[in-house]
Design a protein around this motif. Structure first.
Motif, mmCIF file in Angstrom:
data_model
loop_
_atom_site.group_PDB
_atom_site.id
_atom_site.type_symbol
_atom_site.label_atom_id
_atom_site.label_comp_id
_atom_site.label_asym_id
_atom_site.label_seq_id
_atom_site.Cartn_x
_atom_site.Cartn_y
_atom_site.Cartn_z
ATOM 1 N N GLY A 195 41.100 44.568 32.234
ATOM 2 C CA GLY A 195 40.954 44.200 33.639
ATOM 3 C C GLY A 195 41.146 45.404 34.525
ATOM 4 N N TYR A 196 40.940 45.193 35.824
ATOM 5 C CA TYR A 196 40.980 46.304 36.774
ATOM 6 C C TYR A 196 42.308 47.042 36.764
ATOM 7 N N LEU A 197 43.418 46.332 36.449
ATOM 8 C CA LEU A 197 44.715 47.015 36.397
ATOM 9 C C LEU A 197 44.723 48.089 35.304
ATOM 10 N N ASP A 226 38.558 34.029 28.942
ATOM 11 C CA ASP A 226 37.896 34.219 30.230
ATOM 12 C C ASP A 226 38.895 34.571 31.336
ATOM 13 N N ARG A 227 38.453 35.423 32.246
ATOM 14 C CA ARG A 227 39.367 35.959 33.251
ATOM 15 C C ARG A 227 39.931 34.916 34.208
ATOM 16 N N SER A 228 39.344 33.728 34.271
ATOM 17 C CA SER A 228 39.876 32.696 35.170
ATOM 18 C C SER A 228 41.323 32.340 34.798
ATOM 19 N N VAL A 288 42.806 41.082 33.932
ATOM 20 C CA VAL A 288 44.184 41.381 34.334
ATOM 21 C C VAL A 288 44.140 42.382 35.492
ATOM 22 N N GLU A 289 44.629 41.942 36.636
ATOM 23 C CA GLU A 289 44.497 42.754 37.855
ATOM 24 C C GLU A 289 45.827 43.207 38.429
ATOM 25 N N THR A 290 46.942 42.575 38.024
ATOM 26 C CA THR A 290 48.226 42.943 38.623
ATOM 27 C C THR A 290 49.269 43.264 37.546
HETATM 28 P P1 C2E Z 1 31.652 40.166 30.455
HETATM 29 O O1 C2E Z 1 31.190 40.543 29.084
HETATM 30 O O2 C2E Z 1 32.603 39.032 30.561
HETATM 31 O O3 C2E Z 1 32.235 41.504 31.069
HETATM 32 C C1 C2E Z 1 33.323 41.547 31.961
HETATM 33 C C2 C2E Z 1 32.860 41.555 33.395
HETATM 34 O O4 C2E Z 1 34.002 41.370 34.233
HETATM 35 C C3 C2E Z 1 32.242 42.892 33.830
HETATM 36 O O5 C2E Z 1 31.283 42.631 34.845
HETATM 37 C C4 C2E Z 1 33.461 43.618 34.415
HETATM 38 O O6 C2E Z 1 33.117 44.639 35.329
HETATM 39 C C5 C2E Z 1 34.176 42.478 35.081
HETATM 40 N N1 C2E Z 1 35.620 42.718 35.190
HETATM 41 C C6 C2E Z 1 36.391 43.478 34.387
HETATM 42 N N2 C2E Z 1 37.687 43.438 34.751
HETATM 43 C C7 C2E Z 1 37.743 42.625 35.824
HETATM 44 C C8 C2E Z 1 38.829 42.183 36.668
HETATM 45 O O7 C2E Z 1 39.985 42.549 36.514
HETATM 46 N N3 C2E Z 1 38.492 41.323 37.670
HETATM 47 C C9 C2E Z 1 37.217 40.899 37.892
HETATM 48 N N4 C2E Z 1 36.987 40.070 38.903
HETATM 49 N N5 C2E Z 1 36.175 41.302 37.119
HETATM 50 C C10 C2E Z 1 36.431 42.145 36.091
HETATM 51 P P2 C2E Z 1 29.819 43.226 34.776
HETATM 52 O O8 C2E Z 1 29.863 44.632 34.283
HETATM 53 O O9 C2E Z 1 29.168 42.926 36.072
HETATM 54 O O10 C2E Z 1 29.126 42.367 33.625
HETATM 55 C C11 C2E Z 1 28.821 41.004 33.811
HETATM 56 C C12 C2E Z 1 28.358 40.384 32.514
HETATM 57 O O11 C2E Z 1 27.084 40.907 32.126
HETATM 58 C C13 C2E Z 1 29.257 40.665 31.321
HETATM 59 O O12 C2E Z 1 30.368 39.811 31.375
HETATM 60 C C14 C2E Z 1 28.325 40.372 30.171
HETATM 61 O O13 C2E Z 1 28.273 38.992 29.903
HETATM 62 C C15 C2E Z 1 26.995 40.831 30.714
HETATM 63 N N6 C2E Z 1 26.670 42.166 30.171
HETATM 64 C C16 C2E Z 1 27.150 43.383 30.529
HETATM 65 N N7 C2E Z 1 26.606 44.360 29.792
HETATM 66 C C17 C2E Z 1 25.774 43.747 28.916
HETATM 67 C C18 C2E Z 1 24.897 44.219 27.862
HETATM 68 O O14 C2E Z 1 24.805 45.420 27.538
HETATM 69 N N8 C2E Z 1 24.193 43.261 27.183
HETATM 70 C C19 C2E Z 1 24.293 41.929 27.477
HETATM 71 N N9 C2E Z 1 23.577 41.057 26.758
HETATM 72 N N10 C2E Z 1 25.082 41.460 28.450
HETATM 73 C C20 C2E Z 1 25.808 42.353 29.160
#
Ligand code: C2E
Ligand code: CA
Ligand code: CA
Ligand code: CA
Length: 273
Positions: A257-259, A202-204, A238-240
């Protein structure tokens, strides 16, 4: 206690009624979006740190809302899970992700990157899901190992069920990842009893790693554990550059991550691959 609960209730029933109506409206719109192909996938790259190349992409669903623009799944996946709409959405996501793998292959990207799709436990419970996934993968003629499932969990995982899913997937060359390890309902018993190909931290942890030696120690030892269990570890969020440098130093294999890259449309990645 009753008095306290009473106090926390809204003074009229309007807000909760409103919430119910909003939910129903959102659900109707989401149903229409699925039927009208207004759901799209964004792809976020996953870096193989020592090889310094993109190993694959995570597919993240986006809803192109007519008035609100792109809506993140954080806003509608929980609703879709409640209403079982996640089942047809998930099938759509698998289809589009399979097509994405084919496009990378046709574009000559070598080796073909994997595409990981999120599958919520709610979908796994649905009978025949894995069989349908396999049928689609075979139909699309994808290279082995190019589709990965990320099991996301909001409740406790049914170990027996997930073990069967993993076994069936692996027999057909589909890899399975445990998502968001280190939060919610994830625990070491899952690492012990379930033979995930990949564990995503997890990203935390990435966020805390530079300031908090305990977070750093956990990442370092999870990387070690991954090697012992032959399980790939992906550090999320991973952002930095500093965070990435530390991951490289401790021998961590994968970062997301965003980086590395924000989620983007497939065409943008194909153009740069
Ligand atoms: P997840 O699977 O943990 O996906 C990663 C989430 O973290 C994504 O948000 C992504 O945009 C975001 N993220 C990526 N890198 C970074 C970073 O460096 N910093 C930060 N703060 N955030 C970052 P997103 O796209 O809003 O998705 C949220 C959650 O929704 C996903 O978490 C996943 O659990 C769910 N999800 C997304 N697509 C699907 C899907 O097709 N089906 C299902 N069942 N769930 C989905
Ligand atoms: Ca995920
Ligand atoms: Ca995650
Ligand atoms: Ca998540």
């Amino acid at each position: 206690l009753a008095a306290l609960q009473g106090q926390s209730l809204p003074d009229t029933s309007t807000p909760s009624e409103q919430l119910g109506i909003d939910k129903i409206r959102l659900e109707t719109q989401l149903r229409e979006a699925l039927a009208g192909h207004a759901l799209e996938l964004s792809y976020q790259p996953i870096l193989d740190i020592p090889a310094d190349r993109i190993a694959g992409y995570e597919a993240l669903v986006r809803w192109q809302h007519p008035e609100r623009g792109p809506v993140s799944p954080a806003e509608f996946v929980a609703l879709a899970e409640e209403t079982s709409l996640i089942v047809p959405i998930g099938e759509y996501v698998i289809d589009v992700a399979c097509a994405a793998v084919s496009r990378f292959a046709r574009a000559g990207v070598d080796p073909v990157p994997f595409v990981a799709v999120n599958v919520s436990a709610r979908q796994l419970v649905h009978p025949g899901l894995v069989e349908r996934i396999l049928a689609r993968v075979h139909h699309a003629g994808l290279p082995a190992g190019s589709l990965k499932l990320e099991i996301t969990e909001s409740r406790a995982l049914d170990i027996e069920l997930v073990a069967r899913v993993i076994e069936l997937c692996q027999r057909h060359g589909i890899r399975v990842a445990l998502d968001d390890f280190g939060t919610g309902y994830s625990h070491f018993g899952q690492l012990h009893r379930l033979h995930f190909d990949t564990v995503k931290l997890d990203r935390s942890f990435a966020h805390a790693m530079l300031a908090d030696p305990r977070a750093m120690a956990i990442i370092e030892h999870l990387a070690e554990l991954g090697r012992a269990l032959r399980t790939d570890i992906v550090v999320e969020g991973v952002e930095t550059g500093e965070q990435l440098a530390e991951l490289r130093r401790i021998g961590c294999r994968y970062a997301q991550g965003y980086l590395i890259g924000r989620p983007r449309a497939l065409g943008e990645w194909l153009a740069s691959a």
